[in-house]
Enzyme design. Sequence first.
Site, PDB file in Angstrom:
ATOM      1  N   LYS A 176      -2.670  -2.061  -2.969  1.00 26.30           N
ATOM      2  CA  LYS A 176      -3.720  -1.178  -2.461  1.00 26.30           C
ATOM      3  C   LYS A 176      -3.294   0.249  -2.783  1.00 26.30           C
ATOM      4  CE  LYS A 176      -6.522   0.058   1.553  1.00 26.30           C
ATOM      5  NZ  LYS A 176      -7.041  -0.355   2.871  1.00 26.30           N
ATOM      6  N   GLU A 225       0.823  -1.213   0.000  1.00 25.15           N
ATOM      7  CA  GLU A 225       0.000   0.000   0.000  1.00 25.15           C
ATOM      8  C   GLU A 225       0.859   1.266   0.000  1.00 25.15           C
ATOM      9  OE1 GLU A 225      -3.720   2.177   2.336  1.00 25.15           O
ATOM     10  OE2 GLU A 225      -2.559   0.645   3.372  1.00 25.15           O
TER      11      GLU A 225
END
Length: 300
Positions: free
Chosen positions: A219, A182
Site C-alpha cells: 500500500k 504500507e
Amino acid sequence: MGTDPDVTAKQAEQMRSASGFIAALDQSGGSTPKALRLYGVEESDYAGDEEMFAEIHAMRARIITAPCFTNDKVIGAILFERTMRGEIDGKPVAQLLWEDRGIVPFLKIDKGLEEEKDGVQLMKPMPGLADLLADANGFGIFGTKERSVIQSANQAGIEAVVGQQFAVARTVLDAGLIPIIEPEVNIHSETKAEAEAMLKAAILTHLDRLGECEEVMLKLTIPSEDGLYDDLADHPGVMRVVALSGGYSTDEACERLARQPKMIASFSRALTEGLSKQQSEAEFNAALGANIDKIAAASG
C-alpha cells in the site's frame, strides 16, 4: 468462523485480479475524533472513548450495510481491531463482509508511529502480535495492514522502515495471513520523488528474499512519477499494489490514481468524503455510491 482453505484461495484470487478497490475503515483512537467531525459528529456529542467508538462503529456499520458496498466495486475492507471484535446485525463484521457482501476482510495491526528519526516514523512495538494474529484467523480475517511514514528522502531511514515492515510481514505470513505493507510517503514532502525511488529499490531487495509462493501486498502513496511502481506490481511476490489517498481530495486522488494502471485504490478519507450522520439513508447512499463509483473507475 476460522480459516477455510477454499475460502482463502477464493479470497486470494479476488485480491489478485478482481476489479475494484479496498475500502480502508481502520481509523484508530488517535484519528477517530477527526473522522467523526468530518461525519458531522462533534466531540461534545459523546463522552469518553466507549461512546466515541460506538459512534465510529455505527458509521462503519452504515457504510458496510449500504446497498452500494458490495464486491462489484469494493473487493476488500481494512478493519480496526475493535471493529473485527464487534458485530453488525448480530454477525461478526469480517464474517458479514465476506458472506453477505463478498468483500475480503483485512485487519490493521500496527499500534501507531514512533517519533520521527532519520526522516521517517517507524511503527511502535506490537506486543501481543502473535495472539492478535491468532484471533484474526479465528474471525476469518484474510490479511493485515501495517503503516509507517516516510517524511523525506533519507536512505538510512527508508531502509529502516522497509526492514521493519518486512520483519512484521514475516510474522504475518508465518501466521497464515497476507500482509499489506504500507510505507507511506508524505504527499507534502519536498523530496517525495527521491524518497519514492529509494523506497522502490529497498522494497525490491526485500521482495527478492521472499520464499517461493509467498506473497505480500503493498500500500503506497500515489507516486510522483507515473508508473514508478509497475515493476513492484509485476513481481511474483506481490499479490497487488494498492494506493493510499494520503490527504488528497477524492477528485485529486482519483485523477492521480487513474494514471497508474497497475495500482488500485485503498482509500479511507476519500471514501467517506461528503458523508454525514445527519443525511437521510437516500442521501447517504447516494453520496457513498458516488464516491465508490469514482474510486472504482480510477482503479481501472
